[in-house]
Design a protein around this motif. Structure first.
Motif, short mmCIF file in Angstrom:
data_model
loop_
_atom_site.label_atom_id
_atom_site.label_comp_id
_atom_site.label_asym_id
_atom_site.label_seq_id
_atom_site.Cartn_x
_atom_site.Cartn_y
_atom_site.Cartn_z
N MET B 1 0.25 -10.11 -4.96
CA MET B 1 -0.86 -9.46 -4.63
C MET B 1 -1.96 -10.50 -4.23
N SER B 2 -2.83 -10.05 -3.12
CA SER B 2 -3.83 -11.10 -2.64
C SER B 2 -4.62 -11.69 -3.82
N LYS B 3 -4.91 -12.86 -3.61
CA LYS B 3 -5.94 -13.63 -4.51
C LYS B 3 -7.22 -13.78 -3.68
N HIS B 4 -7.24 -13.11 -2.29
CA HIS B 4 -8.35 -13.35 -1.44
C HIS B 4 -9.54 -12.60 -2.08
N LYS B 5 -10.83 -12.94 -1.47
CA LYS B 5 -11.97 -12.26 -1.84
C LYS B 5 -12.04 -11.00 -0.63
N ASN B 6 -12.41 -9.77 -1.25
CA ASN B 6 -12.52 -8.83 -0.13
C ASN B 6 -13.69 -8.45 -0.01
N PRO B 7 -13.96 -7.53 1.02
CA PRO B 7 -15.34 -6.78 1.06
C PRO B 7 -15.38 -5.64 0.18
N ALA B 8 -16.49 -5.24 -0.20
CA ALA B 8 -16.59 -4.30 -1.32
C ALA B 8 -16.63 -2.72 -0.57
N PRO B 9 -15.82 -1.91 -0.89
CA PRO B 9 -15.88 -0.70 -0.42
C PRO B 9 -16.98 0.21 -0.92
N THR B 10 -17.61 0.83 0.04
CA THR B 10 -18.57 1.86 -0.27
C THR B 10 -18.55 3.05 0.64
N VAL B 11 -19.30 3.99 0.04
CA VAL B 11 -19.29 5.36 0.97
C VAL B 11 -20.58 5.70 1.65
N ASP B 12 -20.72 6.29 2.61
CA ASP B 12 -22.17 6.90 3.05
C ASP B 12 -21.75 8.43 3.66
N VAL B 13 -22.67 9.36 3.51
CA VAL B 13 -22.68 10.48 3.96
C VAL B 13 -23.74 10.95 4.87
N LEU B 14 -23.26 11.52 5.96
CA LEU B 14 -24.17 12.18 6.82
C LEU B 14 -24.13 13.79 6.48
N ILE B 15 -25.26 13.94 5.86
CA ILE B 15 -25.10 15.34 5.20
C ILE B 15 -26.14 16.31 6.02
N GLU B 16 -25.49 17.30 6.69
CA GLU B 16 -25.93 18.55 7.23
C GLU B 16 -26.27 19.51 6.22
N LEU B 17 -27.41 20.12 6.48
CA LEU B 17 -27.97 21.14 5.66
C LEU B 17 -27.71 22.52 6.32
N ARG B 18 -27.11 23.46 5.45
CA ARG B 18 -26.78 24.70 6.12
C ARG B 18 -27.96 25.24 6.81
N ASP B 19 -29.03 25.33 6.06
CA ASP B 19 -30.29 25.97 6.69
C ASP B 19 -31.11 24.96 7.26
N ARG B 20 -30.79 23.93 7.84
CA ARG B 20 -31.74 23.15 8.64
C ARG B 20 -30.82 22.47 9.79
N PRO B 21 -30.34 23.15 10.67
CA PRO B 21 -29.37 22.66 11.71
C PRO B 21 -30.01 21.60 12.55
N GLY B 22 -29.22 20.45 12.72
CA GLY B 22 -29.81 19.43 13.60
C GLY B 22 -30.68 18.26 12.89
N GLU B 23 -30.53 18.45 11.66
CA GLU B 23 -31.39 17.65 10.64
C GLU B 23 -30.13 17.06 9.69
N LEU B 24 -30.67 15.74 9.21
CA LEU B 24 -29.70 14.99 8.21
C LEU B 24 -30.64 14.74 7.08
N VAL B 25 -30.11 14.51 6.00
CA VAL B 25 -30.59 13.72 4.72
C VAL B 25 -30.81 12.32 4.63
N PHE B 26 -31.84 11.91 4.72
CA PHE B 26 -31.91 10.20 4.25
C PHE B 26 -32.67 10.06 3.20
N ILE B 27 -32.48 8.93 2.58
CA ILE B 27 -33.36 8.46 1.46
C ILE B 27 -34.12 7.24 1.72
N GLU B 28 -35.14 7.26 0.82
CA GLU B 28 -35.91 5.77 0.81
C GLU B 28 -35.25 4.99 -0.30
#
Lengths: 144, 144
Positions: B1-28
């Motif tokens: 197995m690799s002994k290398h250092k690897n990038p840390a895997p993350t997730v992000d989501v482009l959230i569409e709201l069913r009653d707000r078409p064309g908009e996305l959810v962002f956070i501060e």
């Protein structure tokens, strides 16, 4: 920043050869688990996923692969019995004949429906998803 | 197995709201780097990428997000100045009003063309790619 342990990110490539339509490149793994697999490997820190894919294809098959598109991400914690890996899978194209190198004892070109033995890891699922995509345009579900 | 250092895997989501078409959810973001971002976080060892996405959305926005599709993977080593992270980005859908929690000081719903301030990390690129995909059906290039 996270202090959690994370899955190790890897890359695999579904390599289409320009003069062998309908076939893909597979490798015989030189290390455990022994068996047939898609060519691939670990992404290094500081390396783009796409660059890792091109580098690993050169190391394991000798081919200069042009990445066509990102296909999908496979992250089942049970997909690799050694530790949790998460694979970013690309579709790529190349010209010429692959030659096994590095972690690949041998490279073969084969119709994915006529493999001489089963694929290791979850690579049979990846190839089945790829065939569904090529034949019916259906992408895999998000959770893969 | 690799002994290398690897990038840390993350997730992000482009959230569409069913009653707000064309908009996305962002956070501060509540922590450095402070600023507007897509909701997201780290994938834990033993966790599917899709499950991490659903979990992080619940923690940061309170929303029960249904993942619609895997969008793309962003792995530029310079995308996060703290360390090399690699984000698996999904498109998801939800109903209701997001409420900031965990690493999110606040959640907002906004037309991505009318954001009150720039996005941190490479999230402006992710959103631009998303808009190109929604408007013209064009997926991002493999190297992102």
């Amino acid at each position: 920043m996270s202090k959690h342990k994370n899955p190790a990110p890897t890359v695999d490539v579904l390599i289409e050869l320009r003069d062998r339509p309908g076939e893909l490149v597979f490798i015989e793994r030189a290390h455990d688990p022994i068996g047939l697999a898609l060519p691939g490997g670990f992404i290094d820190e500081g390396e783009w996923a796409a660059d890792a894919a091109v580098r690993e294809m050169k190391e394991e098959t000798g081919l200069d692969v042009e990445l066509v598109e990102l296909f999908h991400v496979y992250s089942d914690p049970a997909r690799d019995q050694r530790r949790h890996t998460m694979s970013v899978v690309f579709i790529g194209r190349a010209t010429g004949t692959p030659v096994g190198g590095d972690d690949a004892a041998r490279a073969i070109v084969c119709n994915p429906d006529a493999l001489p033995q089963p694929l290791v890891f979850d690579h049979a699922l990846i190839v089945a998803d790829y065939l569904a995509y090529k034949r019916r345009g259906v992408r895999p579900p998000p959770r893969r």
